[in-house]
Motif scaffolding. Sequence first.
Motif, mmCIF file in Angstrom:
data_model
loop_
_atom_site.group_PDB
_atom_site.id
_atom_site.type_symbol
_atom_site.label_atom_id
_atom_site.label_comp_id
_atom_site.label_asym_id
_atom_site.label_seq_id
_atom_site.Cartn_x
_atom_site.Cartn_y
_atom_site.Cartn_z
ATOM 1 N N TYR A 143 36.085 43.145 37.769
ATOM 2 C CA TYR A 143 37.269 42.778 38.547
ATOM 3 C C TYR A 143 38.277 42.006 37.714
ATOM 4 C CZ TYR A 143 36.197 44.551 43.159
ATOM 5 O OH TYR A 143 35.997 45.394 44.220
ATOM 6 N N TYR A 156 38.733 47.891 35.159
ATOM 7 C CA TYR A 156 37.298 48.177 35.196
ATOM 8 C C TYR A 156 36.787 48.540 33.809
ATOM 9 C CZ TYR A 156 33.054 50.368 37.195
ATOM 10 O OH TYR A 156 31.779 50.710 37.527
ATOM 11 N N ARG A 183 41.065 41.642 45.770
ATOM 12 C CA ARG A 183 41.578 42.899 45.240
ATOM 13 C C ARG A 183 40.522 43.981 45.274
ATOM 14 N NH1 ARG A 183 43.596 40.995 39.807
ATOM 15 N NH2 ARG A 183 43.997 39.216 41.137
ATOM 16 N N TYR A 184 40.975 45.191 45.063
ATOM 17 C CA TYR A 184 40.049 46.307 44.893
ATOM 18 C C TYR A 184 40.262 46.856 43.495
ATOM 19 C CZ TYR A 184 38.079 50.949 45.135
ATOM 20 O OH TYR A 184 37.350 52.068 44.871
ATOM 21 N N VAL A 185 39.202 47.024 42.769
ATOM 22 C CA VAL A 185 39.314 47.629 41.438
ATOM 23 C C VAL A 185 38.533 48.925 41.457
ATOM 24 C CG1 VAL A 185 38.817 47.354 38.998
ATOM 25 C CG2 VAL A 185 39.616 45.407 40.308
ATOM 26 N N ALA A 186 39.230 50.014 41.273
ATOM 27 C CA ALA A 186 38.583 51.326 41.351
ATOM 28 C C ALA A 186 37.702 51.551 40.130
ATOM 29 C CB ALA A 186 39.642 52.414 41.428
ATOM 30 N N PRO A 187 36.564 52.225 40.320
ATOM 31 C CA PRO A 187 35.711 52.532 39.170
ATOM 32 C C PRO A 187 36.503 53.273 38.091
ATOM 33 C CG PRO A 187 34.595 53.097 41.207
ATOM 34 C CD PRO A 187 35.988 52.702 41.572
ATOM 35 N N PHE A 188 36.330 52.864 36.868
ATOM 36 C CA PHE A 188 36.925 53.486 35.689
ATOM 37 C C PHE A 188 38.439 53.332 35.600
ATOM 38 C CE2 PHE A 188 33.010 55.815 36.664
ATOM 39 C CZ PHE A 188 32.287 55.452 35.537
ATOM 40 N N SER A 189 38.992 52.451 36.424
ATOM 41 C CA SER A 189 40.414 52.167 36.257
ATOM 42 C C SER A 189 40.579 51.242 35.044
ATOM 43 C CB SER A 189 40.975 51.526 37.521
ATOM 44 O OG SER A 189 40.309 50.318 37.782
#
Lengths: 279, 674
Positions: free
Chosen positions: A74, A193, A184-190
């Motif tokens: 995150y 991340y 927050r939201y952290v998308a996988p592989f963004s």
Amino acid sequence: MRTVVCLKLIADPDIVEFDVTTEELGNIHTVLDPVDQYVLEEGLVLREKLGGEVIAVSVAPGAGDDILRDALLYGADRAIRLWHDDLRCADTWMVSQVIRESLDNIGFDLVLCGARSRDAGSALMVPALAHHLNIASATGIIDLEVGSDRKIIAHKKLTKGERETYSLELPAVLGIEEGINEPRYVAPFSRIYREGLRKKVEFLEVDITGLKGRQLVQNLRFTQFRPRVKVGIDISALSMQEKLKMMRGELGREKEELFEGSPEEAARKVLDKLREALK
Amino acid sequence: MSPVSLAYWGIPGYVIFWVLSVAAVSLFLWRAYRLWRYLRLGSGWGGSIRLPGRLLTALFHVVAQWCQFKTLSRRDLSGLGHVLMAWGFFIFAIYYLLFIIIGAGFGISETIKNNSFFYYYSWVMDIAAPLVVLAALWGIIRRYIVRPPRLKGEQNIEALVILITVLIHPLTHLFKEAANIALGELPAGLGSSLPVISSALSQLFTGSTLSSVQNAGTGFFWAHWVVVLFVLVYIAYSRYLHIIAAPFNVFLSPPRPLGALKPVDFKATEAFGAASVTDFTRKQLLESYSCVICGRCQDACPAYATGKPLNPKKVVQDVKEHLLQVGPALLAKKPEAPATNPGRALAGEVVSLDEIWACTTCGACVESCPVCNDQVGMIMELRRRLVYEGIYDKGHKKALKRVAQDFNPWGIRWNNRAKNTGIEEARAGEKYDCIYWLGCVAAFDERVREVAQATSKILRAAGLNFAMLGAKEKCCGDFVRRLGDEGLFQELALENIRTLEELDFDFILTHCPHCFNTIKSEYPQFGGNFKVVHHTQLILDLLNEGKIRLQESSQKSGEKVIYHDPCYLARYNDISKEPRQILGKFFDKTVEFPRNHNNSFCCGGGGGNAWKEQEIGDKISVTRLEEAMKADPQILATACPFCFLMFQEALQIKGNEDGIILRDIAEIVERFLC
């Protein structure tokens, strides 16, 4: 500014089951304490505003690596797990001393904790840390501004929407309340991340022999005093009427009653009411 | 005598002809080469192609002009104008190649024309030319007098130039032929009767002197050749690049129905989504070349229709414009230089955030596009990029976070999933006929849960042995993927596939077209090959085979029922007859929306937009409900839980004075169960 966020590993309170006969917990899914999502987010928000770094710290067994790795994913700069097997049943006093020891090594401007954890809920960590570190503290914080002049304006949540506002100076320990921000939201592989994937959770074996404070409180047992009928509210099972009641906060709560008269009379009425209820 | 063989001001005609022609072709080729190199900036062609089939489709679309007829069937008469112009274009192109370039250019005009092929061909030209003139006139009238709304916001000057040239060159051709006939040149003397129109026009020359007719013929010849060369150059420099690009684009387009997005290989690539034009496939860039801004997608788009900033044709055009802008800089860059995007960011600046988020992924634009563009695919790449950069719409972000935490977009703890449905949970080791995939809506929404209960009642009535996954089921990931969060989607897909593979069953049943599409078309990308059936398919089969006993009644219900086609069922998976056949068994009167079957209009809930506040413009669901209300139905039937929720909301907003009853197909059938 260096912010240390203290994260707690707990058994998911909505999922965990309690076996009354064996007095043991079952169906344990370890998760990050829900309030600590807000703690981490607040640390990240402060970093965005003021620069510096965010260091996540947790006193936890091996499973704690998961929540610390998530903190890295995150966007936390470092994540440190502190542990010694003798800490398994440690009380807040003991754990706070462990954190304090590590804080000396890490260095900090601000320490953020959850105001109260979802499992034990003692709400003692903030005062204990403030005591050990001998610095300013405030807890139950629902709104926070940290100025570049190292001055903090913190708003504490009281009942019925009332607020108390404090001013304090860094370094400080603050207890964060849920809802202070929007995690927050952290998308996988963004992007963030991926950066987190390159970092490693650090581990520090705690030397507890040197700690002067002994275990002050011992947890004897964990029982269910009265078996609860409802574990949580299953919203989907509620009728529309019940849902509306829940939204108004009327579900499972008796209507408030106002006792009028002089203070003595009112007190007598309250006592009568209580006696009646206890019968 | 061919006008090319004459000399003008002492310069041989051949020199003038070839200098002009070679200059025009060079200009065309130079531009084409540049465009080709820009195209090559894209990453790969986007999948393999089965050659014979694709070739046939391309011929069908281009030569037979199916691209227009498929939209003509949707009451679009402008397609007819295109057909006339396209066929005229082919006929004229062959004529120019054979009789002007080879014939006149090489001085063998007399030889090549002196046969019956030329005779017949001049007849064909004689018929084609006036039709093209008519089409061009109609085009000018339509564009500048009728002005249909879908052409709004175009630079009309390009269209005017091309329409005028389309108007001029058949006319000059006809007059040139008329002069030839007046002079007694070929095709005169080749056959019994002369081409009607040119010979009628040749009457104009009666009474003129021989030299003035000759001069007129020469004049018309050069005039029409200059126009032809001008058009050739103009094609390459304007949006009429369409003429060159579209046939290849149709050839490269995957066969319909579309259903699956391209997976991202996270091991192979660091970033995902389109940060720069180089992240689009060459096919996608070719799509931008092919677009001629006809606006059919704009007409079909529910976001545009309700006043949101999205317009599919603009997205495609913006990408093309951006490609032409940054192309030179990208080409000049050395390959080892860091991958930076020159100019503005593609997602967020070239195409704005509101445009990107407004898409409901309903696929109406893709369905209506005559050149087989995939606008949704383009928008998906942009959404993926935004997710990579961590830019979200507020509602989308909340829904994604909830799915990541509790595997459903409602944010209710996952252990409460599918409670109180009264359906048995599947156990490993037992053999089931089908696994009933509930989907997040039925698993948590109390009203839609009734749909699941109705379906399970039908299944029990048919004696099927079925079970659900219960709390082990996770969001199928449809909207997650369509919001661009490929990483979370793949996690969900892999976990669901693992859960399903542990069980023993014949097929998966679902009442949600989104889950249906995802499990059927997208899970195979990750090794999950299951037979999936939508409940409308199963119910129809059960009814036809007589496996469920219905109430004995000689008469059908007299209620008026209207059926809304869910996009992911009708358009993505071509299931639109089944629900209607089911309804036809129970109701006398079924009415239709003005836009129905695979031409359906979205409810507004697709592509993650059920979780987004529609801040700009009208609510799509209300617009669709108003369409229904015009038909004055008593029952509004659908077969998708998202459409169901959106209509439920729309009925609340709009006020349901007529007492329209909202029902899922399963609930309707349940009513007639014995």
